[in-house]
Design an enzyme around this catalytic site. Structure first.
Site, PDB file in Angstrom:
ATOM      1  N   ARG B  48     -12.439  69.146  47.929  1.00 38.07           N
ATOM      2  CA  ARG B  48     -10.899  69.033  47.430  1.00 38.07           C
ATOM      3  C   ARG B  48     -10.325  70.403  47.958  1.00 38.07           C
ATOM      4  O   ARG B  48      -9.300  70.359  48.308  1.00 38.07           O
ATOM      5  CB  ARG B  48     -10.725  68.794  46.032  1.00 38.07           C
ATOM      6  CG  ARG B  48     -10.540  67.323  45.759  1.00 38.07           C
ATOM      7  CD  ARG B  48     -10.292  66.970  44.353  1.00 38.07           C
ATOM      8  NE  ARG B  48     -11.216  67.832  43.443  1.00 38.07           N
ATOM      9  CZ  ARG B  48     -11.056  67.464  42.038  1.00 38.07           C
ATOM     10  NH1 ARG B  48     -10.180  66.677  41.757  1.00 38.07           N
ATOM     11  NH2 ARG B  48     -11.906  68.364  41.259  1.00 38.07           N
ATOM     12  N   GLY B 189     -20.772  77.110  26.089  1.00 32.99           N
ATOM     13  CA  GLY B 189     -20.544  76.377  27.417  1.00 32.99           C
ATOM     14  C   GLY B 189     -21.428  75.362  27.152  1.00 32.99           C
ATOM     15  O   GLY B 189     -21.340  74.465  28.419  1.00 32.99           O
ATOM     16  N   GLU B 192     -17.596  70.843  26.531  1.00 35.28           N
ATOM     17  CA  GLU B 192     -16.391  71.081  27.370  1.00 35.28           C
ATOM     18  C   GLU B 192     -15.201  71.270  26.518  1.00 35.28           C
ATOM     19  O   GLU B 192     -15.412  70.908  25.119  1.00 35.28           O
ATOM     20  CB  GLU B 192     -16.166  69.915  28.028  1.00 35.28           C
ATOM     21  CG  GLU B 192     -17.374  69.688  29.376  1.00 35.28           C
ATOM     22  CD  GLU B 192     -17.059  68.660  30.248  1.00 35.28           C
ATOM     23  OE1 GLU B 192     -15.766  68.262  30.663  1.00 35.28           O
ATOM     24  OE2 GLU B 192     -18.251  68.105  30.631  1.00 35.28           O
ATOM     25  N   ASP B 203     -20.697  59.105  27.278  1.00 37.74           N
ATOM     26  CA  ASP B 203     -21.531  59.417  28.299  1.00 37.74           C
ATOM     27  C   ASP B 203     -22.741  58.810  27.986  1.00 37.74           C
ATOM     28  O   ASP B 203     -23.596  58.356  28.818  1.00 37.74           O
ATOM     29  CB  ASP B 203     -21.729  61.275  28.228  1.00 37.74           C
ATOM     30  CG  ASP B 203     -22.951  61.599  29.058  1.00 37.74           C
ATOM     31  OD1 ASP B 203     -22.672  61.846  30.315  1.00 37.74           O
ATOM     32  OD2 ASP B 203     -23.912  61.821  28.643  1.00 37.74           O
ATOM     33  N   LYS B 207     -25.281  55.873  30.433  1.00 36.59           N
ATOM     34  CA  LYS B 207     -26.681  55.915  30.416  1.00 36.59           C
ATOM     35  C   LYS B 207     -27.294  54.792  29.758  1.00 36.59           C
ATOM     36  O   LYS B 207     -28.507  54.425  30.513  1.00 36.59           O
ATOM     37  CB  LYS B 207     -26.955  57.263  30.129  1.00 36.59           C
ATOM     38  CG  LYS B 207     -26.472  58.347  30.660  1.00 36.59           C
ATOM     39  CD  LYS B 207     -26.712  59.826  30.140  1.00 36.59           C
ATOM     40  CE  LYS B 207     -25.917  61.019  31.098  1.00 36.59           C
ATOM     41  NZ  LYS B 207     -26.027  62.281  30.214  1.00 36.59           N
ATOM     42  N   GLY B 306     -27.029  70.356  34.154  1.00 35.25           N
ATOM     43  CA  GLY B 306     -26.832  71.543  34.770  1.00 35.25           C
ATOM     44  C   GLY B 306     -27.166  71.282  36.300  1.00 35.25           C
ATOM     45  O   GLY B 306     -27.559  70.329  36.544  1.00 35.25           O
TER      46      GLY B 306
END
Lengths: 430, 430
Positions: B48, B189, B192, B203, B207, B306
């Protein structure tokens, strides 16, 4: 788009695994056909004792002539669950020559003659799959060969023998000695009448050779694998391990050297921290811990043996091999392009836990420490315990080569003040 | 037998995962070529923000026109690591139309539109691989699709979201409340700035839909997945769990009904026994526990997110897809032949741990027990604790349907003597 002509499967061996493979092929025929894209049919079953009644297997499929069965020419896939070197090796080679692909659960044969068998498969454009040869039902060969194909594996730490894990787990949880735990394993059917192949690490060494070969894209022969059994692990070793926050497992360890230029493969008992995922693998379960550059730390866990789990692995391979045949393709063959040298045990670098029986007098620790220093082995911690003129000294080292450690131990044995080396145990997984 | 013309790869997205894919494709080019049987070449990278400096990626490969890149016609494999529904969906479909196979890490898209994307892949005779979409680097899709292809999966229990596992593990080990643990996850970290997708289970639900589809050979849409977040789990719940010898995990659970005729998929916090292999999955790690007819109990463990781990999974798929192209074949496509109905949450059968605040007077337990009995929910254990005229009642049930339990709770709330229902938690993994 289902093909109607069935794929023909010859089953060599109809013991615990083979009979379960035959059973699932019958009871799950529709599912297998859907997953493959064509029906599969049991075309023949080679056995040693034809008189034995085999439930669910039509008598006219049973034969004692395995050679004639694999030579028929119309067999698509040969499933070899006989075990041992011969006649399995000749039958597999003959199967390739007569156009069949092969699914095998034979770790001993794969570890000894994997290269020649892979070459025969490639020469004839056929598949050789063997998920069941290592860690039973645990999907391991396929993830290593395929899922991690874009990654670089640096270390494989495996509990790949259920019998020895059962014994060690029993010793850990009850404080029992080796013989007592072995007797219980035998009584419960976890150990065979002659447990040598398991407790002396032969079984695990075969699996280590196979795993190292796949992990490092390098041929690793059974002779390349350093092997030490677990018959000398004592209740005292478990007490020492607990004091360090560890337990003891029989590990198959395949490692890439720090400089990347060579690999090692070995099987021996080792202390691992209780916080390591392998430490909580209980009973006869197996688990393989993989460390790679990109994926990081992975673990694969499950039953490492037994008819049903092994049959699950065989059938997974059967579906893949049948799909490949319908596609006119083959799966990944042997990958040995890296051809890294396999270093001897002396070059393995790890930590050590050493228990010494020493004289209880001043200066002993200084003497012992000097010996370690002279051999370049750096000491991490020392614990001294005295009792009645005798004392014990427990030394935990920093990382050192096996050769340096061996030299150290040899020199320690020569000291007047060292009455004996009670135990030496490697410390892994840190 | 190395082919010299390279296979061409278009990379869509160059964030944390994409840049790592590009890096490994460059640094491990020789290994990848050996494993595939032909070199692979990065033919274009759609981004982008073209002005951003991307180390190791030649500037002339970078484009903002992803559509033109996938339409070039000479692309063998498109790697989609943009995420989200659009433009990813259109780009993938366009890629198939222009002859490319696709490797995707896009769980949201696969969960929502998997069927249509698989159909597009099949129509054009191309591969759609997506190992990275579920549980990062952990090889899971391939083992379920291929290794267990000859087996029958009955249950999948997964810790498939690292953020929530980090938070729950922190609450378990420190006694912290939800907000405090979330704050730490954010600071480190692991969470979010807007953690909704993780903590509300969105999420994990995506899955779960993907896993259920593969495990049961049945299409499971995102809407079919019951979803409950973990924001209401309290420190008190963890104390209750400990008293039962349990911990609390956010689980994705895909189950085949006992009669085999239907399946369910759900995401919610649940108590699991400390002895269960999933209980010891710490920090941000993921693990998926699979129960099947023949293999028994398997577990797959590793980092669930990750850049590097996800790139490992993408590259494993890339190798497989490239090999398939060289063979002129495709891997296993969508397998939805079983087409089992997906039952609503009300039909799920499990055990429950219910904490009630009740009046501390005689007869309350009898009243409460009567309500359970009237709804056909059988009680396993009850624990009563009184304090200052108030009392708490902790009820653990035998297995009962979710509908019966809901009816029970509704009736309990209407009792004068029940001041409130403090918590309801399912108990799994026994």
């Amino acid at each position: 788009m289902m093909r109607t002509r069935p794929l023909k499967v010859a089953l060599l061996g109809c013991g615990v695994v083979g009979s379960e493979v035959a059973r699932i092929m019958t009871t799950h025929a529709d599912d297998l056909a859907q997953r493959i894209g064509a029906p599969v049919e049991l075309a023949g079953v080679a056995v040693r004792r034809p008189s034995k009644v085999r439930e669910g297997i039509p008598a006219d499929l049973v034969t004692t002539d395995a050679t004639a069965l694999v030579k028929r020419g119309d067999i698509d896939v040969v499933v070899e669950v006989i075990g041992g070197i011969e006649p399995a090796r000749t039958l597999i080679t003959t199967a390739f020559e007569h156009g069949a692909s092969v699914v095998s659960a034979n770790k001993a044969l794969l570890a000894q003659d994997g290269a020649a068998l892979h070459a025969a498969a490639e020469e004839h454009g056929r598949d050789l799959y063997y998920e069941a040869a290592v860690a039973g039902a645990i999907p391991l060969i396929r993830p290593l060969r395929e899922s991690l194909a874009g990654d670089k594996v640096n270390r494989v730490l495996g509990i790949v023998n259920g019998t020895t894990n059962f014994i060690l787990d029993k010793m850990d949880s009850t404080g029992a000695g080796y013989q007592e735990a072995l007797d219980e394993a035998t009584a419960l059917g976890y150990a065979e009448a002659d447990p040598t192949a398991d407790v002396e690490g032969f079984d695990a060494a075969a699996k280590a050779a196979i795993l190292a070969g796949i992990a490092f894209h390098t041929r690793v022969r059974l002779d390349d694998v350093y092997r030490e059994g677990m018959t000398e692990v004592t209740a005292a070793d478990f007490r020492s391990a607990k004091e360090m926050g560890c337990t003891i497992k029989l590990l198959a360890i395949c490692e890439r050297a720090a400089d990347g230029g060579s690999v090692t493969a070995r099987v021996h008992p080792a202390m691992i921290p209780l916080s390591h995922p392998l430490a909580s693998v209980r009973g006869a379960y197996n688990a393989v811990f993989v460390e790679s550059d990109a994926a990081g730390q992975l673990m694969f866990y499950g039953p490492g043996a037994g008819g049903s789990p092994t049959a699950s692995a065989v059938l997974g391979d059967l579906v893949a091999v049948c799909r490949n045949r319908l596609n006119g393709a083959t799966g990944p063959g042997e990958s040995a392009y890296a051809a890294l040298p396999v270093s001897p045990m002396g070059e393995v670098v790890t930590r050590y836990h050493i228990s010494l029986d020493v004289a209880d007098k001043p200066g002993v620790l200084a003497q012992v420490a000097t010996v370690f220093a002279e051999h370049g082995v750096s000491i991490d911690t020392v614990r001294q315990q005295g009792k009645d003129g005798e004392a014990s000294l427990v030394v935990v080292t920093h990382r050192a080569s096996d050769a340096s450690l061996s030299g150290t131990v040899e020199a320690l044995r020569k000291l007047d003040t060292v009455r004996g080396v009670a135990s030496i145990m490697r410390v892994e997984g840190e």
